[in-house]
Structures are given as C-alpha cells and as structure tokens.
Design a protein around this motif. Structure first.
Motif, PDB file in Angstrom:
ATOM      1  N   SER A  71       0.881  -1.180  -0.040  1.00 53.22           N
ATOM      2  CA  SER A  71      -0.172  -0.044   0.010  1.00 53.22           C
ATOM      3  C   SER A  71       0.758   1.215   0.125  1.00 53.22           C
ATOM      4  O   SER A  71       2.215   1.280   0.116  1.00 53.22           O
ATOM      5  CB  SER A  71      -1.021   0.195   1.269  1.00 53.22           C
ATOM      6  N   ASP A 111     -12.452   2.834   6.265  1.00 49.95           N
ATOM      7  CA  ASP A 111     -11.653   3.669   5.493  1.00 49.95           C
ATOM      8  C   ASP A 111     -10.318   2.758   5.190  1.00 49.95           C
ATOM      9  O   ASP A 111      -9.973   2.774   3.678  1.00 49.95           O
ATOM     10  CB  ASP A 111     -10.912   4.734   6.335  1.00 49.95           C
ATOM     11  N   GLY A 120      -9.482   1.574   1.208  1.00 51.17           N
ATOM     12  CA  GLY A 120      -8.208   1.831   0.551  1.00 51.17           C
ATOM     13  C   GLY A 120      -7.606   0.557   0.084  1.00 51.17           C
ATOM     14  O   GLY A 120      -7.053   0.541  -1.015  1.00 51.17           O
ATOM     15  N   HIS A 179     -10.360  14.959   2.632  1.00 44.28           N
ATOM     16  CA  HIS A 179     -10.397  13.521   2.074  1.00 44.28           C
ATOM     17  C   HIS A 179     -11.487  13.445   1.131  1.00 44.28           C
ATOM     18  O   HIS A 179     -11.266  12.755   0.080  1.00 44.28           O
ATOM     19  CB  HIS A 179     -10.567  12.829   3.265  1.00 44.28           C
ATOM     20  N   SER A 223     -11.450  11.675  -2.754  1.00 42.71           N
ATOM     21  CA  SER A 223     -12.347  10.447  -3.051  1.00 42.71           C
ATOM     22  C   SER A 223     -12.986  10.658  -4.265  1.00 42.71           C
ATOM     23  O   SER A 223     -13.102   9.726  -5.337  1.00 42.71           O
ATOM     24  CB  SER A 223     -13.178  10.072  -2.002  1.00 42.71           C
ATOM     25  N   SER A 244      -5.341  13.147  -0.157  1.00 39.80           N
ATOM     26  CA  SER A 244      -5.597  12.207   0.411  1.00 39.80           C
ATOM     27  C   SER A 244      -4.757  11.656   1.497  1.00 39.80           C
ATOM     28  O   SER A 244      -5.529  10.984   2.472  1.00 39.80           O
ATOM     29  CB  SER A 244      -5.653  11.116  -0.545  1.00 39.80           C
ATOM     30  N   GLN A 245      -3.645  12.316   1.743  1.00 36.63           N
ATOM     31  CA  GLN A 245      -2.824  11.791   2.767  1.00 36.63           C
ATOM     32  C   GLN A 245      -2.658  13.124   3.928  1.00 36.63           C
ATOM     33  O   GLN A 245      -2.033  12.640   4.828  1.00 36.63           O
ATOM     34  CB  GLN A 245      -1.228  11.577   2.397  1.00 36.63           C
ATOM     35  N   ALA A 275      -8.426  -4.018   5.613  1.00 41.73           N
ATOM     36  CA  ALA A 275      -7.765  -3.684   4.422  1.00 41.73           C
ATOM     37  C   ALA A 275      -7.531  -5.189   3.734  1.00 41.73           C
ATOM     38  O   ALA A 275      -7.058  -5.288   2.686  1.00 41.73           O
ATOM     39  CB  ALA A 275      -6.708  -2.754   4.284  1.00 41.73           C
ATOM     40  N   CYS A 281     -14.166   2.224  -3.784  1.00 41.26           N
ATOM     41  CA  CYS A 281     -13.220   2.649  -2.558  1.00 41.26           C
ATOM     42  C   CYS A 281     -13.520   4.220  -2.496  1.00 41.26           C
ATOM     43  O   CYS A 281     -13.649   4.678  -1.390  1.00 41.26           O
ATOM     44  CB  CYS A 281     -11.781   2.947  -3.385  1.00 41.26           C
ATOM     45  N   LYS A 311     -14.922   5.712   1.240  1.00 38.44           N
ATOM     46  CA  LYS A 311     -14.194   6.701   1.983  1.00 38.44           C
ATOM     47  C   LYS A 311     -14.817   7.854   2.206  1.00 38.44           C
ATOM     48  O   LYS A 311     -14.743   8.639   3.180  1.00 38.44           O
ATOM     49  CB  LYS A 311     -12.888   6.940   1.195  1.00 38.44           C
TER      50      LYS A 311
END
Length: 416
Positions: free
Chosen positions: A118, A234, A238, A296, A300, A326-327, A361, A384, A388
């Motif tokens: 990931s 979440d 992901g 976020h 998405s 996204s991070q 995940a 996804c 999210k």
C-alpha cells in the motif's frame, strides 16, 4: 516546531528508519505485481498475496498491542528489522521456483513478513515508532512531529518508486527480467539489516517512562473502539486500490510502462509528502477532525472520476489531485489518537487502531484483484471512493465535538 533537546536524537533515528523503510516500500509496491506475473501467477493471485501481507501485519500489530508492553520497544523494533531482512531474502529466493509451486510459499512469506503493498505504513513498525514519537513532544509540537514523520515517509517512498526503473536498466545490460526483480527484493532485505543497526542505537527506555510504563488499554478503551471501527471502513476502502493494484490498473487500463509508472508514483508521492507537511498548519486553523474530513472527501471524488477517464492524461491529472489531498489525514489522525488516550496507553492505542485497519484492508485487495480479473476495472476505484466518503461523514459526525481536546492535545475522555 523544535523538539526537546533530549528527544531530538531519538526522533532522528526513528525518522531515518521510517525513511529507509518507505524507500523500499516505494519500489516493492510497484514491482510486486510485475514480479508475480513474471512468475506465472494471475491477477487474482496478486490480490490474494496483497491481502495476505495486510492480514499478517494486522495480526502482528495486534500481538504488539496485547503483549508488547511486556518487552522494551527497542527489542521489538530490532525483531521487526530482522523479520524485514528475512522477508526480502525469502521473496528473492522463491523467484527461482515455477509459478504454481511458488504461490503457497509466497503467500506464507507475505503473511508472516513485513512487505507493504500500500501507499501507507501498515507494518508492525508503525505502533512502536508512533509510541516513541508521541513521547518526544506534546500538544501542537506532536502534530508537527507526526507530520515530519509522514513527510519523510512520503518523500522516500516517492524516491523509491523511481527505483522501479532499475530492473529495466539491468535487463538492457543482459540480466533476465526475473533475476533483475529478485535483486530488488534482496535490496529490500539488506535495508532491514541497515534498520537493525540503526535502531540498536535507540535507548532501551524513552521519555514515556516519565509518565509510567506502557500498559494495555484501560480508560481509553471506549474511544479507541470507536476510532478503530471507523478506521476499518477507511482501510477496507483503501485496500481495494492499494498501490500494487493501482499500478496493475494503470498497466491494464492504459498499458503504462514500468518506467512511466515509477515516474507517476514518484510525483504522486511528492504531492502526498507536501500535503502531509502542510497538514499541521491546516489543522491549526480548522482543527484535526476537519482537516481529516474536508481534504479526504475531494480526493475520493477525484478517484471516482479517474475510474471513468477516457485518456491517460486525464486519469493521471485526477490521480495527482487525489495524491495532493488524500494523505493530509495521516499525521492528523495519528496526532488525534495520541492526544485522546493516556500516555501509558499510547502503544496499545496505536496498535488497536492500526489492527482493524489492516484486518479490514486484508480482504479488499483480493476482492479488487478478482474484479480486475473479471474485467471490471472501474469498480474497485468507484467502490473505494464511495466508501471513503461514507467514512469521512461518519468520522465528522462522531468526533466533531471533541475538536477542542484535539486542538489542545490533551487527554480528555469527557469530550468524547
């Protein structure tokens, strides 16, 4: 934001270790599907092996959260570095087997080892490093430290993605593709050796001892359970499009070359790194929870739109925007968890919020791989994105009232 002088050397060691791990994760996540396909495995097997890595990491992290307080964090970090070395060397060694014979050994190594398919850090290193970092700073300074931690990881992962071009260089020099890929996994194992010696310089105890020794979850159990449940949604989302599967999507949908994929992940990683560095300043003005949610959701939406892009430039542009947003929740999420539990519970809280993420995940890469194998290339990206968005809305509704506690960086169970 400066760290206490006594904490700075330890923080530097942890940041160096995180950077080295991220560099190797950067090329492994992209090369893994190429390596497995070169061995004769299919897309579904790629998804299964990716799932096995996440499931094994989840169980290892769970063990750290439940029993890890019986050992020093330094000893556990050294053991994790040794496991990383074994993972890389075993993966390289299994490349000499045929595809059918190699599948089950590869699956076992993926489950037991530290391989990361990931874009984030899902390994057993994570809760141990988080607990020691949390003891190095307080309040707003802790958020900046976690931002620095994730920034270093994102930058080094981006640089690592450029290393995916190295097997092609070796191939032009006369080395077979499979042998060139095996050498990259040897490099992954050697990085584990370097991390082992790096973490040997850590003291057996950290500043956390001043607040008491690490303990299992107690007063913060209710808060951690709520967070863990939400984080699992979440993480499941992901997992449908982890970097390994995103690379596979680019290969299948647009016939992207390995070198071009490495360049894409490099620039995407740099955008993620910049956004993580900016996250503390955004959180200072709008709060941790709002930063997590309101950056976020647009990311998405971009992922969903990319699934239906007709051209490669459009898809890459949308994915770049996604990477830039996204991070931002990564450092703020870590700081929020560390702020709302007692100091003694931090290692356990990091483990028990990370475990559901990894467990949730673990199943989704296999589902994503199966969907790709069936020809439904857009479905994992759309699913996804929608999941999210649902997670973000649930998180905001549940924890928006705790923003005062998260801003101050204080343990305040009553606010939750």
């Amino acid at each position: 934001m400066l760290l206490p002088a006594s904490a700075a050397p330890e923080a530097r060691l942890l940041l160096l270790g995180r950077g080295l791990r991220a560099f190797t994760d950067g090329f492994v996540a992209i090369l893994l599907p190429v390596y497995l396909l070169a061995l004769g495995l299919g897309k579904w097997e790629v998804g299964l092996i990716s799932s096995a890595t996440l499931l094994g990491s989840a169980l290892a992290t769970l063990a750290v959260g439940h029993w890890g307080h019986r050992f020093t964090q330094r000893r556990l970090l050294l053991a994790a570095a040794g496991l990383m070395t074994a993972t890389g060397l075993l993966l390289a060694g299994l490349g000499g087997m045929d595809g059918i014979g190699a599948f089950w050994p590869l699956l076992i190594v993926a489950f037991v080892g530290t391989m990361n398919p990931s874009s984030g850090d899902v390994s057993v290193f994570l809760p141990l490093e988080h607990a020691r970092l949390a003891a190095s700073a307080q309040g707003e300074a802790r958020t900046f430290l976690f931002a620095r931690y994730t920034f270093v990881g994102a930058c080094c992962a981006a640089l690592g993605s450029l290393a995916t071009a190295f097997p092609e260089v070796l191939t032009t020099a006369g080395v077979s593709q499979l042998d060139a890929l095996r050498l990259m996994f040897v490099a992954y194992g050697l990085a584990g050796v370097a991390i082992f010696f790096l973490y040997r310089a850590l003291p057996d105890s950290s500043g956390q001892d001043q607040a008491g020794p690490p303990a299992a979850l107690g007063p913060s159990r209710g808060v951690v359970i709520k967070l863990a449940a939400l984080f699992s949604v979440d993480a499941f989302a992901g997992g449908l499009i982890v970097n390994t599967l995103l690379a596979l999507w680019l290969f299948e949908r647009f016939e992207l070359s390995l070198a071009a994929a490495g360049q894409f992940f490099f620039w995407a990683g740099l955008l993620s790194a910049a956004s993580q560095l900016a996250a503390p300043w955004v959180a200072r003005h709008i709060g941790l929870i709002n930063t997590m949610v309101f950056t976020h959701i647009p990311s998405s939406v971009c992922l969903i739109l990319a699934a239906f892009a007709e051209s490669l430039p459009t898809a890459l542009a949308l994915l770049f925007v996604r990477s830039a947003l996204s991070q931002m929740d990564v450092p703020t999420r870590s700081a929020f968890v560390m702020a709302v539990v007692t100091p003694q519970e931090r290692a356990a809280a990091a483990s028990f919020t990370a475990v559901p993420r990894s467990l949730a995940a673990a199943a989704s890469p296999a589902i994503g791989g199966a969907l790709f194998d069936a020809g439904w290339l857009a479905t994992p990206l759309v699913a996804c994105g929608l999941l999210k968005i649902a997670y973000d809305l649930m998180l905001w509704r549940t924890f928006r009232r705790s923003e005062a506690a998260s801003r101050e960086g204080k343990h305040d169970q009553g606010a939750l």
